[in-house]
Design an enzyme around this catalytic site. Structure first.
Site, short mmCIF file in Angstrom:
data_model
loop_
_atom_site.label_atom_id
_atom_site.label_comp_id
_atom_site.label_asym_id
_atom_site.label_seq_id
_atom_site.Cartn_x
_atom_site.Cartn_y
_atom_site.Cartn_z
N ASP A 1 -17.11 7.10 -1.00
CA ASP A 1 -15.82 6.99 -0.31
C ASP A 1 -15.53 8.38 0.28
OD1 ASP A 1 -13.28 6.27 0.55
OD2 ASP A 1 -12.36 6.32 -1.45
N ARG B 1 -13.73 -8.58 2.24
CA ARG B 1 -12.32 -8.33 1.90
C ARG B 1 -11.49 -9.56 2.27
NH1 ARG B 1 -10.26 -3.12 1.77
NH2 ARG B 1 -8.37 -4.22 1.13
N GLN C 1 -10.30 -3.78 -3.11
CA GLN C 1 -11.56 -3.28 -2.60
C GLN C 1 -12.71 -3.59 -3.56
OE1 GLN C 1 -12.22 -1.59 0.44
NE2 GLN C 1 -14.28 -2.09 -0.21
N ARG D 1 0.88 -1.18 0.00
CA ARG D 1 0.00 0.00 0.00
C ARG D 1 0.91 1.22 0.00
NH1 ARG D 1 -5.25 1.48 3.60
NH2 ARG D 1 -6.09 0.07 2.03
N CYS E 1 -16.42 1.79 1.09
CA CYS E 1 -15.23 0.96 1.33
C CYS E 1 -14.75 1.06 2.77
CB CYS E 1 -14.13 1.36 0.36
SG CYS E 1 -13.67 3.09 0.47
N HIS F 1 -7.48 0.89 -6.26
CA HIS F 1 -7.69 0.03 -5.08
C HIS F 1 -8.41 -1.25 -5.53
CE1 HIS F 1 -7.91 -1.22 -1.07
NE2 HIS F 1 -8.74 -0.34 -0.53
N1 NVA Z 1 -9.83 6.80 -1.09
C1 NVA Z 1 -9.44 6.37 0.24
C2 NVA Z 1 -9.68 4.91 0.40
C3 NVA Z 1 -9.38 4.36 1.76
C4 NVA Z 1 -9.61 2.89 1.86
C5 NVA Z 1 -7.98 6.73 0.46
O1 NVA Z 1 -7.17 6.53 -0.45
O2 NVA Z 1 -7.65 7.20 1.54
N1 CP Z 2 -11.22 -0.04 2.72
C1 CP Z 2 -9.92 -0.13 3.11
O1 CP Z 2 -9.02 -0.40 2.32
O2 CP Z 2 -9.75 0.07 4.43
P1 CP Z 2 -8.35 0.28 5.17
O3 CP Z 2 -7.81 1.61 4.73
O4 CP Z 2 -8.72 0.27 6.63
O5 CP Z 2 -7.44 -0.83 4.82
#
Ligand code: NVA
Ligand code: CP
Length: 302
Positions: free
Chosen positions: A222, A290, A133, A103, A262, A130
């Protein structure tokens, strides 16, 4: 299925179905208390440059349930944080591990890591995409509605990583996607064009959330401010004010529309508390999935 899961590029509908079929089997086995140690002795490295609750827990628990282990590698605590190159990291980690989940910020970093790694690399979220997800989201839709085919998904809010992965999915699978994003916050243009060019599904972009939500089977949102955009928080709160999933917007969608997010969610911002905590919300089932879907991905790739 390719060596890595960096995006949905190059995947075909059978790859998606294979993941979901396995995920359903793994979910059933887990609920029945049956052990399934298909990854006994295997190790997944999990590199995190950003925070996570669901992704970290589901990958870690998933590996444990499949008989393997997962290592949490916060890049601040590894030499990556001190400038060791991704190329060296990938080559060296390939000698210890059986797979890497990462990530991070730039999609390019994930691509570089995968190009040097001889083991599978899984994208656990970048600024651009993502995929894990949306694999779990579509599995949830299949589970609840029987199919994703012909289902109308309305995405309300920021044209971010989650929106982009929805658009990528529509290039491969025949569902209808409508998005409503404020001007200047559209999804990635290249991904949008590519999806429309080879799209199995249809993708339409609106400004008005009501246009996108009309007759939708799924209302999805989101956060307004993604990780890495914290400096824009105040400005974004203003710009996205009208892009909230609330009872009014739910009224425009189909009667039995499902509400998805998400997570993490900000009640009172992108979604109202009554809707996310209401009877049409499936966010906790979605989060649970997930685990099952990623276990399927791990089984296939590792
Ligand atoms: N769009 C959000 C998703 C978190 C799971 C982010 O990138 O922070
Ligand atoms: N939806 C998701 O990816 O959650 P986290 O940021 O908690 O991993």
């Amino acid at each position: 299925m390719k060596k890595d899961l960096l995006s949905f590029a190059g995947m075909n509908p059978e790859d998606f179905e294979d993941i979901w079929l396995r995920a359903a089997r793994l979910k059933k086995m887990l609920k029945e208390g049956k052990e399934h140690a298909s990854l006994k002795g295997k190790t997944l490295g999990m590199i995190f440059d950003k925070s996570s609750t669901r992704t970290r827990i589901s990958f870690e628990v998933g590996m444990y349930q499949l008989g393997g282990i997962a290592l949490f590698l916060n890049s601040r605590d590894t030499q990556i944080g001190r400038g060791e190159t991704l190329a060296d990291s990938a080559r060296m980690m390939s000698r210890y591990l059986n797979g890497i989940m990462i990530r991070t910020f730039a999609q390019e970093s994930v691509e570089v890591l995968a190009s040097y790694a001889t083991i599978p690399v899984i994208n656990g979220l970048t600024d651009l995409l993502h995929p894990c997800q949306i694999l779990a989201d579509l599995f949830t839709i299949k589970e609840k509605k029987g199919t994703y085919e012909g289902v109308r998904v309305a995405y309300i809010g920021d044209g971010n990583n989650v929106a982009n992965s929805w658009i990528e999915a529509a290039a491969h699978l025949s569902f209808e996607l409508t998005l409503a994003c404020p001007e200047g916050y559209d999804p990635d243009q290249r991904i949008l064009e590519e999806s429309r060019r080879c799209g199995k599904g249809s993708v339409r972009l609106y400004r008005d959330p009501r246009d996108a939500a009309k007759d939708a089977d799924v209302l999805y949102t989101d956060v307004w401010t993604s990780m890495g955009q914290e400096a824009e928080l105040k400005e974004r709160k203003e710009i996205f004010r009208d892009y909230q999933i609330n009872a009014d917007l739910l009224g425009v969608a189909n009667k039995d529309a499902m509400v998805m997010h998400c997570l993490p969610a900000h009640r009172g911002e992108e979604i109202s508390a009554d809707v996310i905590d209401g009877p049409q919300s499936v966010v906790i089932d979605e989060a649970e999935n997930r685990l099952h879907v990623q276990k399927a991905v791990l089984e296939i790739l590792l």
